[in-house]
Design a protein around this motif. Structure first.
Motif, PDB file in Angstrom:
ATOM      1  N   GLN A 135       0.688  -1.279  -0.045  1.00 50.95           N
ATOM      2  CA  GLN A 135       0.025  -0.007   0.001  1.00 50.95           C
ATOM      3  C   GLN A 135       0.721   1.099   0.024  1.00 50.95           C
ATOM      4  O   GLN A 135       0.328   2.346  -0.479  1.00 50.95           O
ATOM      5  N   THR A 148     -10.899  -1.200   3.530  1.00 55.78           N
ATOM      6  CA  THR A 148      -9.672  -0.936   2.789  1.00 55.78           C
ATOM      7  C   THR A 148      -9.518   0.322   2.039  1.00 55.78           C
ATOM      8  O   THR A 148      -8.281   0.717   2.244  1.00 55.78           O
ATOM      9  N   VAL A 169      -5.885   2.270   2.890  1.00 61.08           N
ATOM     10  CA  VAL A 169      -4.764   2.662   2.121  1.00 61.08           C
ATOM     11  C   VAL A 169      -4.155   4.076   2.454  1.00 61.08           C
ATOM     12  O   VAL A 169      -3.179   4.393   2.799  1.00 61.08           O
ATOM     13  N   LYS A 218      -5.850  -1.164  -3.142  1.00 58.65           N
ATOM     14  CA  LYS A 218      -4.705  -1.904  -2.900  1.00 58.65           C
ATOM     15  C   LYS A 218      -4.586  -2.687  -1.943  1.00 58.65           C
ATOM     16  O   LYS A 218      -4.654  -2.320  -0.684  1.00 58.65           O
TER      17      LYS A 218
END
Length: 297
Positions: A31, A226, A230, A266
């Motif tokens: 990330q 998520t 990131v 990511k």
């Protein structure tokens, strides 16, 4: 107040960290460092340069603090859910409303940020330390020599508030993700064991259901969390070499502008792969400890 949930959550959280930290290290590196093109390349590079130890860097801090933060999450969740239950004038055996479960999980996720944020930034900085010294002699003395040295160095160089860098993104990650986490867990338990279920810990525990529901709830929680994960990681590593982001929204805008919208997801696949065994372990230990405490009492 139900103190048993604080204790069970603490044990479950610590167990989950031990299970999932190696893949968490790979996720954080992917990330925050653009040099990695994929999961296997990141794993291979980390092992080649740093050995097995490279996957466990920064674990000592979260294994102690996550036990505290998990205690806060589970304890806050259960006690707020109990308040909702009492305000609804329902019988003790009546299942909780889905909205109440969602809101209780949201509160639990946000409540643990004050505990989690300093430990999380230490973990992320230690996991990503090689980036700050890329191109230099690998035997050179690292900036951070361990968790406590990292903690005090950040506080000295960036102030106490530096320990809460990315805390806004952490709250935006953990609030919705824990709300989803507990909602999915309770819903799946209710679907798969409708005859035994009002609250899983108060009835005969079906461990296969607990493992599946725990793993699935972790995956669903990370699907929601998520994007902010990131951004949180990038804000926390910002300043290790030079400052790139002026704040949360600037980080989002710059990340999307340079790398496209896909950057916000990511590490999603890795998060989901890691989430199933980790949260399966968390809920098994949580339910086990809770049942032992209630049996003794």
């Amino acid at each position: 107040m139900q103190l048993a949930d604080f204790i069970a959550g603490s044990v479950g959280g610590a167990f989950g960290v031990a299970v999932g930290h190696p893949l968490d290290t790979v996720k954080v590196k992917m990330q925050t460092q653009r040099k990695f093109s994929g999961v296997w390349q990141c794993i291979h590079s980390t092992y080649r340069i740093e050995g097995v130890y490279g996957f466990y860097k920064g674990m000592s801090m979260p294994i102690t603090t996550v036990s505290v933060s998990s205690s806060v999450v589970f304890g806050t969740y259960r006690n707020i859910l109990q308040v909702f239950h009492q305000l609804s004038f329902k019988s003790a055996d009546a299942p909780s409303a889905k909205l109440h479960i969602f809101l209780s999980g949201l509160a639990g996720g946000i409540a643990q940020v004050s505990v989690m944020s300093p430990a999380d930034i230490v973990k992320v900085r230690l996991q990503c330390q090689t980036e700050a010294y890329e191109g230099s002699d690998l035997k050179a003395r690292p900036k951070y020599r361990g968790p406590m040295h990292c903690l005090f160095t950040i506080a000295r160089e960036e102030g106490v508030l530096g320990l809460y860098r990315g805390a806004g993104a952490l709250a935006l990650r953990d609030g919705p993700s824990f709300a989803t986490y507990f909602l999915v867990y309770n819903t799946v338990c209710e679907w798969l064991s409708p005859d035994n279920y009002s609250q899983p810990v108060e009835k005969k525990t079906d461990w296969k259901v607990v493992m599946f529901a725990g793993g699935l709830s972790g995956m669903c929680g990370w699907c929601i969390g998520t994007p902010m994960d990131v951004i949180k990681a990038r804000l926390q590593t910002d300043g290790m070499d030079k400052r790139r982001y002026r704040g949360l929204f600037h980080c989002i805008r710059e990340s999307v502008r340079i790398e496209g919208p896909g950057v916000l997801f990511k590490g999603l696949v890795l998060n989901c792969i890691r989430a199933f065994p980790v949260n399966m372990a968390v809920f098994v230990m949580y339910e086990l400890v809770l049942s032992l405490i209630r049996t003794d009492s």
